[in-house]
Design a protein around this motif. Structure first.
Motif, PDB file in Angstrom:
ATOM      1  N   LYS A   1       4.565 -13.101   2.869  1.00 49.06           N
ATOM      2  CA  LYS A   1       4.838 -12.366   4.090  1.00 49.06           C
ATOM      3  C   LYS A   1       6.316 -12.409   4.447  1.00 49.06           C
ATOM      4  O   LYS A   1       6.682 -12.620   5.591  1.00 49.06           O
ATOM      5  N   ALA A   2       7.174 -12.235   3.493  1.00 50.38           N
ATOM      6  CA  ALA A   2       8.621 -12.181   3.720  1.00 50.38           C
ATOM      7  C   ALA A   2       9.137 -13.425   4.441  1.00 50.38           C
ATOM      8  O   ALA A   2       9.920 -13.344   5.371  1.00 50.38           O
ATOM      9  N   ASN A   3       8.672 -14.598   4.006  1.00 50.14           N
ATOM     10  CA  ASN A   3       9.099 -15.884   4.584  1.00 50.14           C
ATOM     11  C   ASN A   3       8.807 -15.986   6.082  1.00 50.14           C
ATOM     12  O   ASN A   3       9.593 -16.560   6.834  1.00 50.14           O
ATOM     13  N   ALA A   4       7.694 -15.426   6.507  1.00 47.08           N
ATOM     14  CA  ALA A   4       7.304 -15.537   7.915  1.00 47.08           C
ATOM     15  C   ALA A   4       7.085 -17.007   8.258  1.00 47.08           C
ATOM     16  O   ALA A   4       6.593 -17.791   7.448  1.00 47.08           O
ATOM     17  N   LEU A   5       7.470 -17.393   9.470  1.00 45.18           N
ATOM     18  CA  LEU A   5       7.405 -18.790   9.894  1.00 45.18           C
ATOM     19  C   LEU A   5       6.017 -19.125  10.433  1.00 45.18           C
ATOM     20  O   LEU A   5       5.632 -18.677  11.510  1.00 45.18           O
ATOM     21  N   THR A   6       5.281 -19.923   9.673  1.00 41.13           N
ATOM     22  CA  THR A   6       3.954 -20.373  10.077  1.00 41.13           C
ATOM     23  C   THR A   6       4.067 -21.727  10.775  1.00 41.13           C
ATOM     24  O   THR A   6       5.124 -22.373  10.731  1.00 41.13           O
ATOM     25  N   SER A  39      13.987 -14.297   6.373  1.00 37.96           N
ATOM     26  CA  SER A  39      12.729 -14.517   7.096  1.00 37.96           C
ATOM     27  C   SER A  39      12.403 -13.280   7.910  1.00 37.96           C
ATOM     28  O   SER A  39      13.298 -12.618   8.439  1.00 37.96           O
ATOM     29  N   SER A  40      11.125 -13.003   8.044  1.00 38.73           N
ATOM     30  CA  SER A  40      10.705 -11.885   8.883  1.00 38.73           C
ATOM     31  C   SER A  40      10.382 -12.348  10.299  1.00 38.73           C
ATOM     32  O   SER A  40       9.983 -11.561  11.140  1.00 38.73           O
ATOM     33  N   GLY A  41      10.539 -13.644  10.575  1.00 37.49           N
ATOM     34  CA  GLY A  41      10.277 -14.176  11.910  1.00 37.49           C
ATOM     35  C   GLY A  41       8.977 -14.954  11.959  1.00 37.49           C
ATOM     36  O   GLY A  41       8.420 -15.336  10.927  1.00 37.49           O
TER      37      GLY A  41
END
Length: 97
Positions: A1-6, A39-41
């Protein structure tokens, strides 16, 4: 997921920065993403499913749910602050569009 922050990623970032802050030999950290984007956020679905849905569906009264949310907000702030509070420079190597 485009380095989304989990949530898991934020926990790991906090753990790494806490560890690095204790290391005398660390002078700086370069923080970068892999792949097409830095990152995509924040991963909104991950946060909703793991934090807010369990609170919303809880049988606790509204006031208790509010306290649960307050604890989560404070924890999230602690995670974010771990980068800001480092004793060494943190460089973000941002790339992508």
């Amino acid at each position: 997921k485009a380095n989304a922050l989990t949530l898991q990623m934020w926990e790991e970032i906090f753990d790494v920065f806490s560890y690095l802050s204790e290391q005398e030999h660390v002078r700086a950290v370069v923080f970068k993403g892999s792949g097409k984007h830095f990152s995509s956020g924040i991963d909104i679905m991950n946060v909703t499913e793991n934090l807010f849905t369990p609170i919303a569906t809880s049988e606790k009264e509204t006031g208790r749910k509010g306290l649960m949310i307050l604890k989560l907000v404070k924890l999230g702030q602690e995670w974010f602050s771990s980068l800001e509070d480092c004793r060494f420079p943190v460089i973000a190597a941002i790339h992508g569009a």
